[in-house]
Design an enzyme around this catalytic site. Structure first.
Site, mmCIF file in Angstrom:
data_model
loop_
_atom_site.group_PDB
_atom_site.id
_atom_site.type_symbol
_atom_site.label_atom_id
_atom_site.label_comp_id
_atom_site.label_asym_id
_atom_site.label_seq_id
_atom_site.Cartn_x
_atom_site.Cartn_y
_atom_site.Cartn_z
ATOM 1 N N THR A 85 -9.473 14.417 4.967
ATOM 2 C CA THR A 85 -8.041 14.120 5.016
ATOM 3 C C THR A 85 -7.235 15.404 4.895
ATOM 4 O O THR A 85 -7.772 16.497 4.701
ATOM 5 C CB THR A 85 -7.636 13.189 3.859
ATOM 6 O OG1 THR A 85 -7.902 13.871 2.609
ATOM 7 C CG2 THR A 85 -8.410 11.883 3.898
ATOM 8 N N ILE B 106 0.846 -1.199 0.000
ATOM 9 C CA ILE B 106 0.000 0.000 0.000
ATOM 10 C C ILE B 106 0.875 1.241 0.000
ATOM 11 O O ILE B 106 1.710 1.430 0.888
ATOM 12 C CB ILE B 106 -0.917 0.035 1.239
ATOM 13 C CG1 ILE B 106 -1.676 -1.282 1.397
ATOM 14 C CG2 ILE B 106 -1.890 1.212 1.147
ATOM 15 C CD1 ILE B 106 -2.466 -1.385 2.693
ATOM 16 N N LYS C 98 -5.463 11.532 -12.822
ATOM 17 C CA LYS C 98 -6.406 10.500 -12.392
ATOM 18 C C LYS C 98 -7.170 9.911 -13.578
ATOM 19 O O LYS C 98 -7.477 8.705 -13.607
ATOM 20 C CB LYS C 98 -7.381 11.067 -11.360
ATOM 21 C CG LYS C 98 -6.728 11.430 -10.036
ATOM 22 C CD LYS C 98 -6.100 10.233 -9.356
ATOM 23 C CE LYS C 98 -5.566 10.553 -7.979
ATOM 24 N NZ LYS C 98 -4.965 9.385 -7.297
ATOM 25 N N ASN D 45 -2.412 4.128 -3.533
ATOM 26 C CA ASN D 45 -3.212 5.139 -2.851
ATOM 27 C C ASN D 45 -2.553 6.517 -2.826
ATOM 28 O O ASN D 45 -3.234 7.537 -2.819
ATOM 29 C CB ASN D 45 -3.483 4.678 -1.416
ATOM 30 C CG ASN D 45 -3.933 5.806 -0.513
ATOM 31 O OD1 ASN D 45 -5.056 6.291 -0.607
ATOM 32 N ND2 ASN D 45 -3.036 6.269 0.363
ATOM 33 N N TYR E 248 -4.108 17.428 -11.577
ATOM 34 C CA TYR E 248 -4.671 16.365 -10.748
ATOM 35 C C TYR E 248 -5.717 15.563 -11.521
ATOM 36 O O TYR E 248 -5.674 14.329 -11.569
ATOM 37 C CB TYR E 248 -5.283 16.965 -9.485
ATOM 38 C CG TYR E 248 -5.887 15.949 -8.541
ATOM 39 C CD1 TYR E 248 -5.069 15.067 -7.831
ATOM 40 C CD2 TYR E 248 -7.265 15.865 -8.349
ATOM 41 C CE1 TYR E 248 -5.615 14.125 -6.955
ATOM 42 C CE2 TYR E 248 -7.810 14.931 -7.474
ATOM 43 C CZ TYR E 248 -6.980 14.069 -6.785
ATOM 44 O OH TYR E 248 -7.515 13.141 -5.922
#
Length: 249
Positions: free
Chosen positions: A190, A14, A156, A86, A152
């Protein structure tokens, strides 16, 4: 003579386990038996007998070799292997034309190039394992146009597309024990969200919406979303789509 118990292990690799979703997924997995987690990030914040931290900066291509070496270990046909890409960065949030060349390269290395290189190395692991699953943590930004998020969102979107290609290739090669997903987590409370709320309207016209989401407690916790990713890891056959949102779970 009693039947010998078959020893099954689940190995999870991860990235971005220092905080947020990556840390929540790792900590949830470590509550289980027969699990070993490799956490990959610049800092370590987890301590567990079944956890090993690999210090690496995914914006630095030379540091990928220490991660790829993990995939070269000896695994058995009872082992299941999982790669969760991640780690990701959204900053700097600014309009195209305002970036430095270094800012562009750094974001693309973390969000796109490193995940693809890790996928490539992970898929080279010999076929003698029980199953392999890749989950790339995507974003709703991959399919939306949001000012200030050009790097960004495009990183993605490209990660989604790479996942679709890889999944199709596994299907054509008859590798039914390999599952590949690119899953957007939704809006989570977050450090990334805190960075978004700190951006000026000059660079991001929708900043007030994200401030409102925080003030009205409309954000999911990393722990809540982690449970959705664990469900995908546990029963991948129940998720026929490659690209989707955790909000659908």
């Amino acid at each position: 003579m009693a039947n010998q118990k078959i020893f099954i292990m689940h190995y999870y690799f991860i990235t971005g386990t220092s905080f947020g979703l990556g840390k929540a997924i790792a900590e949830a997995l470590l509550q289980r038996e027969d699990v070993f987690v490799y956490g990959i990030s610049r800092t370590s914040s987890i301590s567990h007998t079944h956890y090993k931290h690999v210090f690496a900066d995914l914006s630095n291509p030379s540091q990928l070799s220490s991660i790829i070496e993990l995939f070269e270990a000896s695994f058995t046909n009872q082992d299941s292997l999982y790669l969760i890409n991640n780690a990701g960065v959204i900053d700097p949030i600014k309009y195209l034309g305002d970036f430095t060349a270094e800012e562009i390269l750094l974001l693309m290395h973390v969000n796109l190039i490193s995940p693809i290189q890790l996928m490539n190395a992970f898929l080279k692991i010999p076929q003698g394992v029980k199953r392999r699953i890749i989950i790339n943590v995507s974003s709703g930004a991959a399919s939306k146009v949001t000012d200030g998020w050009s790097l960004y969102g495009s990183s993605k979107a490209a990660l989604d597309h790479a996942s679709l290609h890889a999944a199709k290739e596994m299907e054509l090669n008859g590798k039914a024990n390999i599952h590949i997903f690119s899953v957007a987590p939704g809006v989570i409370d977050t450090l990334m969200q805190a960075k978004i709320r700190a951006v000026s309207k000059h660079s991001f016209s929708m900043v007030d919406r994200f401030i409102d989401l925080h003030e009205t407690n409309a954000l999911d916790t990393p722990e809540q979303v982690a449970q959705k990713y664990l469900k995908i890891l546990d029963v991948p056959q129940e998720f026929p789509k490659v690209v989707f949102s955790a909000r659908e779970i």
